[in-house]
Write a protein that holds these residues in place. Structure first.
Motif, mmCIF file in Angstrom:
data_model
loop_
_atom_site.group_PDB
_atom_site.id
_atom_site.type_symbol
_atom_site.label_atom_id
_atom_site.label_comp_id
_atom_site.label_asym_id
_atom_site.label_seq_id
_atom_site.Cartn_x
_atom_site.Cartn_y
_atom_site.Cartn_z
ATOM 1 N N ALA A 115 0.833 -1.210 0.000
ATOM 2 C CA ALA A 115 0.000 0.000 0.000
ATOM 3 C C ALA A 115 0.867 1.259 0.000
ATOM 4 O O ALA A 115 0.561 2.231 -0.695
ATOM 5 C CB ALA A 115 -0.941 -0.007 1.196
ATOM 6 N N ALA A 116 1.946 1.253 0.776
ATOM 7 C CA ALA A 116 2.835 2.418 0.804
ATOM 8 C C ALA A 116 3.478 2.642 -0.560
ATOM 9 O O ALA A 116 3.545 3.782 -1.054
ATOM 10 C CB ALA A 116 3.910 2.227 1.876
ATOM 11 N N ILE A 117 3.918 1.568 -1.189
ATOM 12 C CA ILE A 117 4.517 1.674 -2.520
ATOM 13 C C ILE A 117 3.465 2.143 -3.521
ATOM 14 O O ILE A 117 3.707 3.034 -4.334
ATOM 15 C CB ILE A 117 5.149 0.327 -2.943
ATOM 16 N N ARG A 118 2.278 1.559 -3.440
ATOM 17 C CA ARG A 118 1.187 1.923 -4.349
ATOM 18 C C ARG A 118 0.823 3.401 -4.200
ATOM 19 O O ARG A 118 0.649 4.116 -5.188
ATOM 20 C CB ARG A 118 -0.032 1.054 -4.064
ATOM 21 N N ASP A 119 0.716 3.872 -2.968
ATOM 22 C CA ASP A 119 0.356 5.279 -2.733
ATOM 23 C C ASP A 119 1.410 6.219 -3.295
ATOM 24 O O ASP A 119 1.082 7.278 -3.849
ATOM 25 C CB ASP A 119 0.139 5.531 -1.244
ATOM 26 N N PHE A 120 2.667 5.857 -3.166
ATOM 27 C CA PHE A 120 3.737 6.672 -3.732
ATOM 28 C C PHE A 120 3.644 6.692 -5.259
ATOM 29 O O PHE A 120 3.710 7.753 -5.884
ATOM 30 C CB PHE A 120 5.102 6.148 -3.277
ATOM 31 N N ILE A 121 3.465 5.542 -5.857
ATOM 32 C CA ILE A 121 3.367 5.448 -7.313
ATOM 33 C C ILE A 121 2.161 6.230 -7.820
ATOM 34 O O ILE A 121 2.209 6.871 -8.873
ATOM 35 C CB ILE A 121 3.313 3.972 -7.764
ATOM 36 N N ALA A 122 1.073 6.201 -7.075
ATOM 37 C CA ALA A 122 -0.165 6.874 -7.498
ATOM 38 C C ALA A 122 0.025 8.380 -7.671
ATOM 39 O O ALA A 122 -0.710 9.009 -8.451
ATOM 40 C CB ALA A 122 -1.275 6.604 -6.494
ATOM 41 N N GLY A 123 0.990 8.950 -6.988
ATOM 42 C CA GLY A 123 1.255 10.373 -7.156
ATOM 43 C C GLY A 123 1.683 10.735 -8.570
ATOM 44 O O GLY A 123 1.452 11.849 -9.033
ATOM 45 N N GLU A 124 2.294 9.806 -9.255
ATOM 46 C CA GLU A 124 2.784 10.057 -10.612
ATOM 47 C C GLU A 124 2.031 9.247 -11.668
ATOM 48 O O GLU A 124 1.857 9.711 -12.793
ATOM 49 C CB GLU A 124 4.282 9.715 -10.658
ATOM 50 N N TYR A 125 1.598 8.055 -11.299
ATOM 51 C CA TYR A 125 0.913 7.153 -12.235
ATOM 52 C C TYR A 125 -0.381 6.639 -11.595
ATOM 53 O O TYR A 125 -0.498 5.448 -11.285
ATOM 54 C CB TYR A 125 1.810 5.969 -12.597
ATOM 55 N N PRO A 126 -1.352 7.522 -11.381
ATOM 56 C CA PRO A 126 -2.553 7.112 -10.632
ATOM 57 C C PRO A 126 -3.336 5.967 -11.276
ATOM 58 O O PRO A 126 -3.891 5.128 -10.558
ATOM 59 C CB PRO A 126 -3.386 8.391 -10.557
ATOM 60 N N ASP A 127 -3.374 5.926 -12.582
ATOM 61 C CA ASP A 127 -4.159 4.886 -13.251
ATOM 62 C C ASP A 127 -3.464 3.525 -13.278
ATOM 63 O O ASP A 127 -4.096 2.516 -13.576
ATOM 64 C CB ASP A 127 -4.501 5.297 -14.696
ATOM 65 N N ARG A 128 -2.186 3.495 -12.970
ATOM 66 C CA ARG A 128 -1.432 2.242 -13.060
ATOM 67 C C ARG A 128 -0.776 1.866 -11.745
ATOM 68 O O ARG A 128 0.035 0.946 -11.672
ATOM 69 C CB ARG A 128 -0.364 2.381 -14.148
ATOM 70 N N ALA A 129 -1.126 2.575 -10.690
ATOM 71 C CA ALA A 129 -0.450 2.389 -9.405
ATOM 72 C C ALA A 129 -0.565 0.967 -8.883
ATOM 73 O O ALA A 129 0.422 0.401 -8.393
ATOM 74 C CB ALA A 129 -0.989 3.383 -8.373
ATOM 75 N N ASP A 130 -1.734 0.363 -8.993
ATOM 76 C CA ASP A 130 -1.898 -1.002 -8.470
ATOM 77 C C ASP A 130 -1.004 -1.992 -9.198
ATOM 78 O O ASP A 130 -0.292 -2.772 -8.561
ATOM 79 C CB ASP A 130 -3.361 -1.449 -8.576
#
Length: 175
Positions: A115-130
């Motif tokens: 979840a922490a990694i996903r939340d960080f990624i979502a800042g730049e790639y929200p549609d592909r974070a998962d």
């Protein structure tokens, strides 16, 4: 923490823990409640140190691709240090364990990390974070297992570089 890391949860008995801590079983149970209670505390301590490869990589800053590449390199550097327990305690500490409570503890820790990694990624790639977080965490799990199997740091470092390039391609491709 060291015993759990070296031997896995099931490989460590309460008597051995008591001996390592210099306490008898009644004191052990009074202090920790159970072996699983101690394991939960050991994982929390482990996650506050450099073994938290994501937090270590994130601390230096950078964009998603940079931080994830750094995370893979950090993992390669600590998962196969000669003379130390190999791999990651969270990822491999309860592998094949028969103890449901211990497995639940690591499942919870893995979910929090993802979840922490996903939340960080979502800042730049929200549609592909998962899917990108899934990619990153599976890479870490594979590296940990490889280190547990005896692969050395040089091999893990080469793999970390390849995984970083693959992650960058995945992250920057459209849809």
């Amino acid at each position: 923490m060291t015993l759990f890391h070296r031997k896995g949860y099931d490989g460590v008995g309460v008597a051995e823990i008591g001996e390592a801590l210099g306490i008898r079983p009644p004191s052990f149970y009074a202090a920790f409640g159970s072996k699983a209670g101690l394991f939960r505390r050991a994982l929390a301590l482990y996650a506050r140190g450099e073994a938290n490869v994501f937090a270590t990589a994130l601390a230096e800053g950078g964009d998603v691709v940079t931080v994830i590449a750094r995370m893979f390199r950090v993992a390669a550097g600590i998962y196969a240090v000669p003379g130390c327990a190999a791999g990651c305690l969270v990822l491999d500490g309860t592998r094949n364990s028969v103890d449901a409570e211990a497995r639940a503890i690591t499942t919870e820790a893995k979910a929090a990390s993802r979840a922490a990694i996903r939340d960080f990624i979502a800042g730049e790639y929200p549609d592909r974070a998962d899917e990108l977080a899934e990619f990153a965490t599976i890479v870490l799990a594979g590296m940990s297992a490889s280190a547990r199997d005896g692969d050395d740091g040089a091999m893990l470092a080469r793999f970390a570089d390849k995984a970083a390039r693959a992650f960058a391609r995945e992250a920057t491709q459209s849809g």
